[in-house]
Design a protein around this motif. Structure first.
Motif: not given
Length: 752
Positions: A392-394, A485, A489-490, A492, A495, A499, A584, A629, A635
Motif C-alpha cells: 500500500r505504500t509502494g 518502491r 502511488t495514486r 498503481c 497499491q 490501501r 507511512r 503526506w 492526499h
C-alpha cells in the motif's frame, strides 16, 4: 542350537508371509529414516522434524500390522544414533562414553485420541490411581550429566541411548551447567547422580546470535535446536589448540604481519564460539542412575534437582486426570511462544515412581510417559519461484511461491522474503529446497536453503526494474533505502487495492464486507479511483460492481451490508481515520497519540513538524512522514472527500469523564468478558492513561483476563499490581487508590 534354528526358520516364514510390496516399502523407509537420523545427529538435516515423524509413523504402522518386520535392527526399536568413531572420517566427533543408565526416547502422540489411548493403557495396567505430570517438551539437544560426590564428572550427548559423545570439555564454557552441586537438609547431594536434560538456546539469545552472524556476513542458523546442538558438540579443545598455535606463531613474528592477522582472526572465531556456548541454557527434566537417594514421585525429583542448583522449568504441573492433561496441552498450544525457548509439544508422565516401575519400558521408550507433538512450525518444501508484491505504500516485497505444504495447522504456498537484500543474505535460489517457518498467526517466512539438496539447476532471483502492476520504473524512495518502491502511488492498482483492504481492516475503519476481493472488484469496476471515493459509494455506483449484484442486476445482501457499514464507519474516532490514510509509519499507537494530543484533523494538518515530533509517542521520523503526506495535493483531496461524505474529523472531548488515570500506564492481557481489547484501551485513554503492550517497572497496573500468559508472569516478577476484570472496573470507576486495595502484588511462584 536346535531351538535357535527353529525360531529363525519360523521368523523367516513369518516374513515371507508379508506381501513383497510391503517388505520393499519397509526396507526403503528403514533406510531413509536411518539416513535422516545420521544427518540429524552428525550433519545438516534435509527434512523437518515433522516430516521425519511422518516417516517413522508410517514405519510403525507397517510393523503394527506385520509384527515379524519389527526386529531389533528396525529404526522403530532404536534410540538416537550411534556415536561416530573418532578418526573414522568424523573429524568433529568426541570420544564415546557409556551412560550409567540407558537414555530412552519417547513415544509420540499427535491427537487427543492418541493421548486417550495411552491413558487407557496406563489405567488397564495400574488402575485408576495414576496422576500425571505435564511439562512443555523442550526442543533441544538431549544431554546426560553425571555428578560424583557433587562434582561434575561427565557431560554427554544421548547418542544411541547407551553410548553418547563425551563433551565434558565444553561444560566449562556453559554457565548453566554447574561444576558442583549444592545440597539441602531435605535433599543432600548424593554420591552418584545422573541428570537428564535438554540444552537449548533461549529465543532472545538465538535471535542475538543470528543478528551477529548477519552483521558478519555469515550464514544464519535455521533454528535454535540444530544450531544449539552444533554449538555444544563443537570441538572446543581443537579450537583452543589452534588458538595456542596461532598465538605462538604471532609471538615469534613479533606480533606483526600475516601471523598476527591470523592469530586475531582465530581469536575472534574462538571468542565467538565461547560466547555462543555460554548463551545455551539447560532444562533438567529427569534422573537416571542415583546412589544413596531415591524418590517416590517424578515431581519430587524436580524439587531435588532445583535444590541441588540445577536449572529446571517452573512450568511442570501435576494434574489428576485426562481432562486436565488436555487442558494443559491446549494452554501451551496457544502459549508455546511465551516460554522463552522453543517447545514442540508437551510431555506427560505418570508421577508415581512405583507405578512407573509397574508399567516398565519397551526397547526404546518408557510406557509411563508420552510426548504430545504440536503441529509442525518448520518444514521443508520446494521453492518454485520468487515473485514480488507491491504494498500500500509502494514498497516492493519479494515472496516465495512454493509447493503447497502443511505447517502450523494450515497449508502454505507463499512466504515472505522481505526485500532483495534479504534474499541475497539468506542465499536462497529459485528451485531450492527451503526451510519454511510459520509460528501461530505469524506470516510464513523462508529461513534459508537446504544446501545439501542442490543439484545445479537452481537460479538466482533478479529484482524487476519496473512495477509488475503498472509498469512504472522502480527506485528507492531516498538514497540509502534498502527497499525499492513504485512511485506511482495514486494510480498503481496494486497499491490502491492494498490501501482499500487496509483502511477496511480492524485497525482502520473496520468495515465488514469490504475485504480483499471487494477491493479488487471496486477498482476493476472503476467506481473507486482512489480511497477518497470509498465513502461516496451509493447503491447506483455499487450496481456497476458484479461482485455486489445478483442475476437481476440488483444489490446482493453483501452489497447492502457494505453500504450500511460504510455509513457506520463515518463515526469512527479520529485515530482510526488517521490509520486509514496509510501514512507511512503511522499505525494505531502513533495515530492515538496524535488524535489524543491535537484532537482534530485540522489541528494535525496545521501543526508544524516540530509540534508533531514533540507529541508523546510520535517523534521526528513519524512527524516528518505526516508532514510529507499532507503536503501532497491528492492526499489533501482524500481528506476533503471524506469530510464532505460525513466522515468524522474531530474527536468530541468528554469533559464529564474524570482523568483519573493521568500519568498511569496500564497493560491489558488475556481475554476480558465485558471488554474487547479496543474497548479496554479506549476506556484507559479516555481517563488520561496510557495503554501499553508490554510490562516494565514503570507499569502502574496489569489487567489480566483468561489465558493471560507471560505478561502476567512478568508483572508478578516485577511486583507490578495485578487486577482481574472486576479490579479493572474498580480502576475505571474509582481510580488507582481504590484499585490498589484489590490488586494482587507478589513475586512469581513456581508451579507445583
Amino acid at each position: 542350537m536346535v531351538g535357535s534354528t527353529v525360531c529363525a526358520v519360523t521368523e523367516q516364514a513369518d516374513i515371507n508371509d508379508v506381501p513383497a510390496d510391503i517388505r520393499e516399502r519397509h526396507a526403503t523407509l528403514s533406510q531413509e529414516i536411518e539416513e535422516h537420523r545420521q544427518r540429524y545427529y552428525f550433519a545438516s538435516p534435509t527434512i523437518s522434524d515433522a516430516q521425519f515423524d511422518e516417516l517413522m509413523h508410517e514405519l510403525e504402522g507397517i510393523e503394527e500390522q506385520y509384527t515379524s518386520l519389527r526386529t531389533p535392527e528396525s529404526p522403530t526399536q532404536q534410540v538416537g544414533a550411534p556415536v561416530a568413531e573418532p578418526g573414522a572420517g568424523a573429524e568433529a566427533s568426541w570420544p564415546p562414553v557409556e551412560h550409567l543408565e540407558r537414555m530412552l526416547s519417547l513415544d509420540n502422540a499427535f491427537t487427543a485420541d492418541d493421548i486417550a489411548e495411552w491413558a487407557n493403557r496406563v489405567e488397564r495396567e495400574v488402575g485408576t490411581g495414576a496422576r500425571y505430570l505435564c511439562e512443555p517438551k523442550v526442543d533441544g539437544l538431549a544431554v546426560d550429566i553425571v555428578y560424583r560426590d557433587g562434582k561434575l564428572a561427565t557431560l554427554a550427548t544421548r547418542g544411541d541411548g547407551r553410548t553418547g559423545e563425551d563433551i565434558t570439555y565444553n561444560a566449562q564454557y556453559v554457565d548453566a551447567i554447574p561444576d558442583r552441586l549444592t545440597g539441602t537438609d531435605e535433599y543432600p547431594v548424593p554420591a552418584v547422580v545422573e541428570i537428564r536434560g535438554e540444552a537449548v538456546f533461549p529465543t532472545e539469545e538465538f535471535e542475538a546470535i543470528n543478528a551477529e552472524r548477519g552483521d558478519l556476513g555469515l550464514p544464519l542458523f535455521a533454528n535454535a535446536r540444530n544450531s544449539g546442538a552444533g554449538v555444544l558438540r563443537q570441538r572446543m579443545d581443537r579450537r583452543k589448540d589452534k588458538l595456542d598455535a596461532a598465538k605462538s606463531k604471532a609471538d615469534a613474528a613479533g606480533n606483526e604481519g600475516r601471523a598476527q592477522a591470523t592469530y586475531e582472526r582465530v581469536l575472534e572465531e574462538y571468542e565467538r564460539a565461547r560466547r555462543n556456548l555460554n548463551r545455551l541454557t539447560l532444562v533438567c527434566h529427569g534422573i537416571g542412575r542415583r546412589d544413596g537417594f531415591d524418590i517416590r514421585l517424578q515431581s519430587q525429583g524436580y524439587e531435588a534437582l532445583k535444590a541441588w542448583g540445577l536449572p529446571v522449568s517452573d512450568r511442570p504441573t501435576v494434574v489428576p486426570d485426562l481432562d486436565a492433561v488436555r487442558t494443559y496441552i491446549d494452554h501451551y498450544g496457544e502459549h508455546r511462544h511465551d516460554i522463552g525457548f522453543e517447545i514442540d509439544g508437551v510431555v506427560v508422565k505418570v508421577d508415581q515412581v512405583d507405578l512407573q516401575r509397574q508399567l516398565g519400558s519397551t526397547s526404546r521408550a518408557p510406557r509411563w510417559a508420552i510426548a504430545f507433538k504440536y503441529p509442525p512450525e518448520e518444514v521443508t518444501t520446494k521453492l518454485i519461484d520468487i515473485r514480488v508484491n507491491v504494498g500500500r505504500t509502494g514498497r516492493v516485497t519479494p515472496y516465495g511461491v512454493m509447493e503447497p505444504v502443511k505447517v502450523a495447522g494450515s497449508t502454505v504456498e507463499n512466504a515472505t522474503l522481505h526485500n532483495a537484500s534479504e534474499v541475497k543474505r539468506k542465499g536462497v535460489l529459485i528451485g531450492d529446497t527451503v526451510v519454511l517457518r510459520k509460528a501461530g498467526d505469524v506470516i510464513p517466512e523462508i529461513l534459508g536453503p537446504v544446501l545439501e539438496l542442490r543439484d545445479g539447476t537452481e537460479r538466482e532471483f533478479v529484482m524487476p526494474a519496473e512495477c509488475p502492476a503498472c509498469g512504472t520504473p522502480l527506485a528507492p524512495a531516498k538514497e540509502g533505502d534498502v527497499d525499492i518502491r513504485c512511485p506511482n502511488t495514486r494510480s498503481c492498482p496494486s497499491q490502491l487495492r492494498e490501501r482499500l483492504f487496509y483502511l477496511a481492516g480492524r485497525s482502520g475503519f473496520d468495515i465488514e464486507a469490504m475485504g480483499w476481493e471487494a477491493g479488487i472488484a471496486l477498482v476493476e469496476a472503476g467506481v473507486v479511483v482512489d480511497e477518497g471515493d470509498v465513502f461516496s459509494l451509493d447503491a447506483e455506483r455499487l450496481k456497476r460492481v458484479p461482485l455486489f449484484t445478483n442475476a437481476e442486476g440488483e444489490l446482493t445482501v453483501n452489497g447492502r451490508r457494505l453500504l450500511d457499514n460504510l455509513e457506520k464507519a463515518k463515526q469512527q474516532p479520529l485515530w482510526r481515520v488517521l490509520v486509514s490514510l496509510s501514512i507511512r509509519h503511522v499505525g494505531p499507537t502513533a495515530a492515538r497519540a496524535l488524535a489524543g494530543a491535537l484532537g482534530s484533523m485540522d489541528a494535525i494538518v496545521e501543526a508544524s513538524e516540530e509540534q508533531l515530533a514533540d507529541t508523546d509517542g510520535v517523534g521526528p521520523t513519524i512527524a516528518a512522514s505526516v508532514t510529507e503526506w499532507f503536503a501532497v495535493d491528492w492526499h489533501q483531496e482524500i481528506v476533503r472527500k471524506w469530510r464532505e461524505a460525513g466522515v468524522r474529523m474531530r474527536d468530541e472531548t468528554d469533559t464529564s469523564m474524570p482523568r483519573t488515570l493521568e500519568g498511569l500506564t496500564v497493560v491489558v492481557t488475556g481475554s476480558l468478558q465485558d471488554f474487547s481489547r479496543d474497548d479496554a484501551k479506549e476506556a484507559i485513554l479516555a481517563r488520561g492513561g496510557k495503554a501499553s503492550g508490554s510490562v516494565s517497572k514503570k507499569t502502574s497496573f496489569v489487567v489480566v483476563g483468561e489465558n493471560a500468559g507471560s505478561k502476567h508472569d512478568k508483572a508478578l516478577e516485577l511486583k507490578v499490581p495485578v487486577l482481574d476484570e472486576a479490579g479493572f472496573k474498580v480502576l475505571l470507576d474509582s481510580g488507582p487508590g481504590e484499585a490498589a486495595k484489590v490488586a494482587q502484588v507478589r513475586s512469581a511462584e513456581p508451579a507445583e
